[in-house]
Design an enzyme around this catalytic site. Sequence first.
Site, short mmCIF file in Angstrom:
data_model
loop_
_atom_site.label_atom_id
_atom_site.label_comp_id
_atom_site.label_asym_id
_atom_site.label_seq_id
_atom_site.Cartn_x
_atom_site.Cartn_y
_atom_site.Cartn_z
N LYS A 145 0.94 -1.20 0.04
CA LYS A 145 -0.14 -0.28 0.10
C LYS A 145 0.88 1.26 0.00
O LYS A 145 2.14 1.25 0.29
CB LYS A 145 -0.77 0.10 1.15
CG LYS A 145 -1.71 -1.13 1.21
CD LYS A 145 -2.84 -1.20 0.03
CE LYS A 145 -3.93 -2.35 0.25
NZ LYS A 145 -3.45 -3.48 -0.27
N ASP A 146 0.15 2.31 -0.44
CA ASP A 146 1.03 3.65 -0.53
C ASP A 146 1.52 3.97 0.94
O ASP A 146 0.87 3.45 1.98
CB ASP A 146 -0.08 4.82 -0.90
CG ASP A 146 -0.61 4.65 -2.20
OD1 ASP A 146 -0.17 5.33 -3.08
OD2 ASP A 146 -1.36 3.92 -2.58
N LYS A 147 2.77 4.80 0.89
CA LYS A 147 3.32 5.24 2.01
C LYS A 147 2.55 6.62 2.29
O LYS A 147 2.14 6.64 3.56
CB LYS A 147 4.93 5.50 1.81
CG LYS A 147 5.37 6.36 2.99
CD LYS A 147 6.90 6.62 2.69
CE LYS A 147 7.51 7.55 3.83
NZ LYS A 147 8.78 7.66 3.72
#
Length: 718
Positions: free
Chosen positions: A334-336
């Site tokens: 998942k995105d940071k």
Amino acid sequence: MEDDPVAASVPVLDSFISDHDGFFGTIKNCSRDFVVTEIDIDGHVVTEDSSSVVSQPGVCYDTKERTSQAPSKRRESASSACRPSLTQDCSIPGVEPTDTAAGKQHDVPSLRGESLDLSLVLGQSTHAELEKFVTTFRNGQKVLAKQELTLGSFPDKLQRAKVHRAVRHHFPFLMTVTSQSEIRVKEDPDYKELSGLVSEEDAENFFRFLDAKVPGTTYTFRPEDRKQNRTAVHHFLSRRFGKLVETKSFSQQGVTKSSSEQKESSQRGETRISVRLRERGKTTKRSAGERREEQEVYTAFTLRKENVETLEAISLMAAALDVVPSDFTYAGIKDKRAITHQGMVVKKVSAQRLMEKAPDLERRGLVLSRVRWASGPLSLGRLQGNHFDLVVRDLRPHPCHGSQKDLAALVQEAVDNVKTRGFVNYYGPQRFGSAQTVQSDEVGLALLKEDMVLAVRLFFTPEEGDDPQNQAKRLFLQTGDAKASLALMPMSKPRERIMLRALHRYGTGPEGCARAWLALPHGMRVFYPHAYCSRVWNHAVAHRLAMLGHKPRQGDLVWVHGDTGGLETLEEANQSQIHVVTREEEEQGVYSLAQVVLPMPGNSVQYPESTLGAWYQARLAQDGLQNCRFRITSLKLNLPGCHRPLLALPSNLTFSLQVLGRGAGRRGGGGEECQLEDDAASPKPQNDTDTACLNMTFDLDTSCYATVCLRELMKHDL
């Protein structure tokens, strides 16, 4: 076609599907502007439970209340629809988990949060046949005792497991048998024998208890004062299930239960048989396989993280729990720069131990919830997709597209186009890392060429700046001193620290560098070759659209399966489902652009039989991979590749516009104030005191990027 097909390719991310005007805006002003929630393989939205933690499948223990973002109405309704109610047909009478620390007892559901609805698992017609079979059988027509009923063929292993568990839950007196991929049901001889010793209700509940296999739980039969009958039950259970359970008889003198019936029986001192699942490690003689099995305790949980990379989060949790990062499995990265919710499973860590570390992890931006027992690890890619709640701030038209009053029309046109036509399914920039000097795909190319030393040097190439991370990287490249570089490397950089420790131990030569890469967990080291293959795919789709247009052409590959079922199904598709478009099919317009797929390079993919196929060959040859097998034996990596749809289409897309005063705050998706930034260099609305923001929610299939969807909407790179 040109002599150099690669030279003829257009810049990556230069292609759009729709021709609306678009607009400017800023994303990820704060973490609450970008909320990502995983949708698991069964279509369940993975949200955190803010008031409880699960220590057994579906059983909640009270914990301290956590402040969390309120889920959107869409997610809330989806969650309630998908999760089975804990008060409806989920507990087994007589089953009690032991919780000595809390001094509490709870009912235990027989299935691990899965659907109990046989009509959904089997289909309406097969379910009706099974009900008819069971009715005839239970009505005493013993002629059917030797007969079987075929439930059909289930090629998918997970689906077969669901069928087995659902049928056994509803009908414990039946045995399910798999032959090839076909599942058949017939009378269970063990049930038949046990039901001759105890009541049918006790027999059914015991087999549900046995199928659940929840560690630390016990099943208690109804009172039986005849010692001869109890002995027969003990002997049967020991003979048939002795490796799984241990039994004992006990009197209920002095024990008071909640129900009046149990209270009466305890006062009479009736004797019962208690059955407990054996604890692993209690036997005196154990095989090597049994000793290994002791370590295979799996605990599932929901991870909520904020401004932390998935792999960094895993490293932090591994360090806190004293396990290795490879003990964690997950369905997707998942995105940071976001708030994300995703399912994870950790091996060799109990639910209690995980919760002991939860407060420390929460201080690092990691919130654990819905902690529960799991039957095994998660697999990468085993999800349906992700749900997004996004805020795009400081909206304004492109300078040549009119004034602020035209903004609503621009947004409406953009949303309508993306809803109906989708967007080019590029891999987003986060796939390649945030580095400006050397990106992940360059490291991946070096690994595919098995130049381990170059891959290490690229990995440690510093950026501009004099922060500790870049100081450590410069020191390593200049001196090769891994130990000194490790002392400088921040604790928040787990990959770099793992590599430096291995380089210090094994040296910086080819073998030492290979062992340093091998020290990384599989998910970390495969990330880099995947990044390279993703970059090639992005170039290929841009070239395909520029050279061949927006219609399927002869030689294109299309997926001909009737129901797309998301990218997960497509990646597992049989090669027979990939079809090469013929000239006649092109002329007749048999297929749409949405059915066109392009291969991501690997050793198990089919390439187009058009000029694009030659482009792939030239591109790989240009990078020195003309003979690449897409296997890196020394790193235990195999890249089969996949066929990825050219287009992606968001579902459940909703949006709203809001105009706010410049500098006014707005609650960013979860109750936290996020101040709008005043960017003096940005194009201004006509009224400088006003600014607009766009609130959006939508779902995307796995491996699709919300930033790429926004790029199509806004018609500019983000």
